[in-house]
Design a protein around this motif. Sequence first.
Motif, PDB file in Angstrom:
ATOM      1  N   GLU A 196       0.822  -1.213   0.000  1.00 51.48           N
ATOM      2  CA  GLU A 196       0.000   0.000   0.000  1.00 51.48           C
ATOM      3  C   GLU A 196       0.856   1.263   0.000  1.00 51.48           C
ATOM      4  O   GLU A 196       0.495   2.269  -0.615  1.00 51.48           O
ATOM      5  CB  GLU A 196      -0.948  -0.040   1.197  1.00 51.48           C
ATOM      6  N   ASN A 197       1.989   1.210   0.682  1.00 52.85           N
ATOM      7  CA  ASN A 197       2.914   2.343   0.657  1.00 52.85           C
ATOM      8  C   ASN A 197       3.409   2.600  -0.766  1.00 52.85           C
ATOM      9  O   ASN A 197       3.526   3.753  -1.206  1.00 52.85           O
ATOM     10  CB  ASN A 197       4.091   2.058   1.582  1.00 52.85           C
ATOM     11  N   TYR A 198       3.673   1.514  -1.502  1.00 55.81           N
ATOM     12  CA  TYR A 198       4.131   1.649  -2.888  1.00 55.81           C
ATOM     13  C   TYR A 198       3.031   2.192  -3.790  1.00 55.81           C
ATOM     14  O   TYR A 198       3.308   2.930  -4.750  1.00 55.81           O
ATOM     15  CB  TYR A 198       4.605   0.287  -3.400  1.00 55.81           C
ATOM     16  N   LEU A 199       1.782   1.847  -3.488  1.00 55.55           N
ATOM     17  CA  LEU A 199       0.671   2.127  -4.397  1.00 55.55           C
ATOM     18  C   LEU A 199       0.049   3.510  -4.217  1.00 55.55           C
ATOM     19  O   LEU A 199      -1.082   3.731  -4.662  1.00 55.55           O
ATOM     20  CB  LEU A 199      -0.399   1.038  -4.251  1.00 55.55           C
ATOM     21  N   GLU A 200       0.740   4.417  -3.576  1.00 57.69           N
ATOM     22  CA  GLU A 200       0.260   5.799  -3.516  1.00 57.69           C
ATOM     23  C   GLU A 200       1.454   6.742  -3.415  1.00 57.69           C
ATOM     24  O   GLU A 200       2.508   6.379  -2.907  1.00 57.69           O
ATOM     25  CB  GLU A 200      -0.701   6.011  -2.342  1.00 57.69           C
ATOM     26  N   CYS A 201       1.237   7.957  -3.945  1.00 56.87           N
ATOM     27  CA  CYS A 201       2.267   8.994  -3.832  1.00 56.87           C
ATOM     28  C   CYS A 201       1.732  10.190  -3.043  1.00 56.87           C
ATOM     29  O   CYS A 201       2.301  11.283  -3.093  1.00 56.87           O
ATOM     30  CB  CYS A 201       2.755   9.426  -5.217  1.00 56.87           C
ATOM     31  N   TYR A 202       0.652   9.967  -2.321  1.00 56.31           N
ATOM     32  CA  TYR A 202       0.092  11.003  -1.446  1.00 56.31           C
ATOM     33  C   TYR A 202       1.117  11.415  -0.383  1.00 56.31           C
ATOM     34  O   TYR A 202       1.137  12.541   0.091  1.00 56.31           O
ATOM     35  CB  TYR A 202      -1.172  10.432  -0.806  1.00 56.31           C
ATOM     36  N   HIS A 203       1.997  10.442  -0.014  1.00 59.07           N
ATOM     37  CA  HIS A 203       3.012  10.704   1.007  1.00 59.07           C
ATOM     38  C   HIS A 203       4.321  11.239   0.432  1.00 59.07           C
ATOM     39  O   HIS A 203       5.208  11.631   1.197  1.00 59.07           O
ATOM     40  CB  HIS A 203       3.308   9.421   1.791  1.00 59.07           C
ATOM     41  N   CYS A 204       4.458  11.282  -0.884  1.00 63.24           N
ATOM     42  CA  CYS A 204       5.773  11.546  -1.478  1.00 63.24           C
ATOM     43  C   CYS A 204       6.327  12.923  -1.119  1.00 63.24           C
ATOM     44  O   CYS A 204       7.510  13.055  -0.772  1.00 63.24           O
ATOM     45  CB  CYS A 204       5.712  11.390  -2.997  1.00 63.24           C
ATOM     46  N   LEU A 205       5.496  13.948  -1.222  1.00 67.64           N
ATOM     47  CA  LEU A 205       5.981  15.307  -0.963  1.00 67.64           C
ATOM     48  C   LEU A 205       6.463  15.453   0.476  1.00 67.64           C
ATOM     49  O   LEU A 205       7.433  16.165   0.750  1.00 67.64           O
ATOM     50  CB  LEU A 205       4.871  16.315  -1.258  1.00 67.64           C
ATOM     51  N   TYR A 211      13.132  12.848  -4.052  1.00 72.74           N
ATOM     52  CA  TYR A 211      12.289  12.345  -5.140  1.00 72.74           C
ATOM     53  C   TYR A 211      11.322  13.430  -5.619  1.00 72.74           C
ATOM     54  O   TYR A 211      11.120  13.623  -6.821  1.00 72.74           O
ATOM     55  CB  TYR A 211      11.520  11.109  -4.670  1.00 72.74           C
ATOM     56  N   SER A 212      10.720  14.156  -4.673  1.00 75.01           N
ATOM     57  CA  SER A 212       9.731  15.176  -5.034  1.00 75.01           C
ATOM     58  C   SER A 212      10.363  16.407  -5.681  1.00 75.01           C
ATOM     59  O   SER A 212       9.690  17.135  -6.412  1.00 75.01           O
ATOM     60  CB  SER A 212       8.934  15.588  -3.788  1.00 75.01           C
ATOM     61  N   ARG A 213      11.636  16.644  -5.407  1.00 74.69           N
ATOM     62  CA  ARG A 213      12.336  17.713  -6.127  1.00 74.69           C
ATOM     63  C   ARG A 213      12.645  17.306  -7.562  1.00 74.69           C
ATOM     64  O   ARG A 213      12.852  18.148  -8.437  1.00 74.69           O
ATOM     65  CB  ARG A 213      13.640  18.072  -5.407  1.00 74.69           C
ATOM     66  N   THR A 214      12.676  15.998  -7.799  1.00 75.96           N
ATOM     67  CA  THR A 214      13.056  15.473  -9.109  1.00 75.96           C
ATOM     68  C   THR A 214      11.846  15.178  -9.985  1.00 75.96           C
ATOM     69  O   THR A 214      11.879  15.385 -11.209  1.00 75.96           O
ATOM     70  CB  THR A 214      13.892  14.187  -8.927  1.00 75.96           C
ATOM     71  N   PHE A 215      10.738  14.718  -9.386  1.00 73.18           N
ATOM     72  CA  PHE A 215       9.547  14.323 -10.130  1.00 73.18           C
ATOM     73  C   PHE A 215       8.338  15.101  -9.640  1.00 73.18           C
ATOM     74  O   PHE A 215       8.286  15.552  -8.494  1.00 73.18           O
ATOM     75  CB  PHE A 215       9.299  12.816  -9.993  1.00 73.18           C
ATOM     76  N   GLY A 221       0.393  15.303 -11.297  1.00 69.87           N
ATOM     77  CA  GLY A 221       1.647  14.746 -11.803  1.00 69.87           C
ATOM     78  C   GLY A 221       1.739  13.247 -11.668  1.00 69.87           C
ATOM     79  O   GLY A 221       2.416  12.577 -12.455  1.00 69.87           O
ATOM     80  N   TYR A 222       1.060  12.679 -10.663  1.00 70.76           N
ATOM     81  CA  TYR A 222       1.078  11.236 -10.427  1.00 70.76           C
ATOM     82  C   TYR A 222      -0.227  10.649 -10.957  1.00 70.76           C
ATOM     83  O   TYR A 222      -1.288  10.809 -10.367  1.00 70.76           O
ATOM     84  CB  TYR A 222       1.221  10.954  -8.931  1.00 70.76           C
ATOM     85  N   THR A 223      -0.151   9.996 -12.100  1.00 63.98           N
ATOM     86  CA  THR A 223      -1.346   9.430 -12.731  1.00 63.98           C
ATOM     87  C   THR A 223      -1.355   7.923 -12.558  1.00 63.98           C
ATOM     88  O   THR A 223      -0.303   7.280 -12.509  1.00 63.98           O
ATOM     89  CB  THR A 223      -1.418   9.787 -14.219  1.00 63.98           C
ATOM     90  N   PHE A 224      -2.541   7.337 -12.484  1.00 65.66           N
ATOM     91  CA  PHE A 224      -2.613   5.886 -12.323  1.00 65.66           C
ATOM     92  C   PHE A 224      -3.921   5.347 -12.871  1.00 65.66           C
ATOM     93  O   PHE A 224      -4.902   6.070 -13.059  1.00 65.66           O
ATOM     94  CB  PHE A 224      -2.430   5.485 -10.857  1.00 65.66           C
ATOM     95  N   ALA A 225      -3.909   4.039 -13.129  1.00 62.30           N
ATOM     96  CA  ALA A 225      -5.092   3.313 -13.579  1.00 62.30           C
ATOM     97  C   ALA A 225      -5.003   1.892 -13.046  1.00 62.30           C
ATOM     98  O   ALA A 225      -3.905   1.342 -12.888  1.00 62.30           O
ATOM     99  CB  ALA A 225      -5.184   3.304 -15.103  1.00 62.30           C
ATOM    100  N   LEU A 316      17.749   5.782  -5.630  1.00 62.42           N
ATOM    101  CA  LEU A 316      16.575   4.952  -5.378  1.00 62.42           C
ATOM    102  C   LEU A 316      16.698   4.153  -4.088  1.00 62.42           C
ATOM    103  O   LEU A 316      15.693   3.900  -3.413  1.00 62.42           O
ATOM    104  CB  LEU A 316      16.323   4.043  -6.572  1.00 62.42           C
ATOM    105  N   ASP A 317      17.909   3.761  -3.707  1.00 66.03           N
ATOM    106  CA  ASP A 317      18.077   3.136  -2.395  1.00 66.03           C
ATOM    107  C   ASP A 317      17.678   4.104  -1.285  1.00 66.03           C
ATOM    108  O   ASP A 317      17.115   3.695  -0.260  1.00 66.03           O
ATOM    109  CB  ASP A 317      19.535   2.697  -2.204  1.00 66.03           C
ATOM    110  N   GLU A 318      17.966   5.380  -1.484  1.00 58.92           N
ATOM    111  CA  GLU A 318      17.559   6.395  -0.515  1.00 58.92           C
ATOM    112  C   GLU A 318      16.038   6.450  -0.394  1.00 58.92           C
ATOM    113  O   GLU A 318      15.483   6.483   0.718  1.00 58.92           O
ATOM    114  CB  GLU A 318      18.100   7.764  -0.930  1.00 58.92           C
ATOM    115  N   VAL A 319      15.343   6.453  -1.534  1.00 55.73           N
ATOM    116  CA  VAL A 319      13.881   6.487  -1.511  1.00 55.73           C
ATOM    117  C   VAL A 319      13.328   5.240  -0.807  1.00 55.73           C
ATOM    118  O   VAL A 319      12.423   5.335   0.032  1.00 55.73           O
ATOM    119  CB  VAL A 319      13.325   6.589  -2.941  1.00 55.73           C
ATOM    120  N   GLY A 320      13.880   4.075  -1.128  1.00 49.31           N
ATOM    121  CA  GLY A 320      13.423   2.845  -0.488  1.00 49.31           C
ATOM    122  C   GLY A 320      13.643   2.854   1.012  1.00 49.31           C
ATOM    123  O   GLY A 320      12.772   2.426   1.786  1.00 49.31           O
TER     124      GLY A 320
END
Length: 368
Positions: A196-205, A211-215, A221-225, A316-320
């Motif tokens: 569930e943590n992977y399946l949302e970017c509500y927490h990213c900022l 990551y949020s400075r880069t994307f 900006g975060y689209t999904f289907a 990406l190791d930092e993000v993980g």
Amino acid sequence: MTTHAEPRPRTGALVETLPASYYTDPTILEIEQKEIFAKTWQYVGTVDALAKPGDYITTTLVDTPIIVSRSRDGVHAMVNVCRHRFSEVASGCGNTRAFKCPYHAWTYGLDGTLVGAPRSEQIDDFDKSQLPLTKLPVAVWGPLVFVSLDPQVGAFQDWIGPVEASLREANVDFERLTMRKRTTFDIAGNWKIVAENYLECYHCLVAHPNYSRTFDTSALGYTFATDAHTFISNTAPQDRVLHDAAAAPYKADGPIGVNQNDYVWPNFAPMTWPGQNNLLIYSFRPTAVDHTIGYFDYFFDPDSDPEVERDFMAFLDEVGAEDVPLIESVQRGMTSGLIDTGRLVPDENQIEHFQKLTRDAIHGGSAR
């Protein structure tokens, strides 16, 4: 399904989550192991580890030890249990001509066929052909190998097809990828919280500043289907990263222009990132109701720049690593037992779909 969703604001009501007990009750995990993990395709290793006839790897799915081997006829998957008296016949990985049980020396070919058993001539009507290692469904996808414990599992291409289309549209060249590194995450949390943590970017900022400075991690900006067992999502680089290479955490020049974060239920998450040909596989398995082992497996083109690879993997190791304490905090909150359910916002609709698939499987729905 479409491989990319159109950017649009997501609106709707709050949705109640699964009960916290689903993340803390060992009985629920027992059901999940039988109804989910034992009935779906599971990522077990790489083609690189099975490059030559005789190469093999061993692992465990649910409670079942397995062997994956390569013979001259292809790749095979088998239950790693001798048909005589249940001993495991192989361990670790390597190259061999045959699998000889260390208990009584029953010996099996690379495809699992029983080729010899001591004193078998003394056994009436002994038919070696009737006692092979138990075969399992196996599939190869680019540099990856998958196995299922379920002989009736659905066709692999039906399971992986939508995500393969998504990644090919992003310009991933699977056939050229080779593995470079594995990063392991030891997580004191239930596997569903990891998903569930992977399946949302509500927490990213909030939780992933670099990551949020880069994307672009905004709602647009975060689209999904979602569709059936498939989740497709992506984010684009921030404009400043595109126009100022020094602002990027790694050199992002190359044929891939988007961060594609896809997912195939229950626990397989392939990603690609702007720049040279690459694939990051995030996979994870529960070891207890409150413990999960996760892996980042990095794949690159043989011609990729080692310095770019190094910076890419560090980013990406930092993000993980940033996600681990978040997951563990949620697990502690659920274990308190004082709050039964949470609430999902519209930007977490992927979690709602994930929870429906999981609830249906737990309560007797098809996990295939």
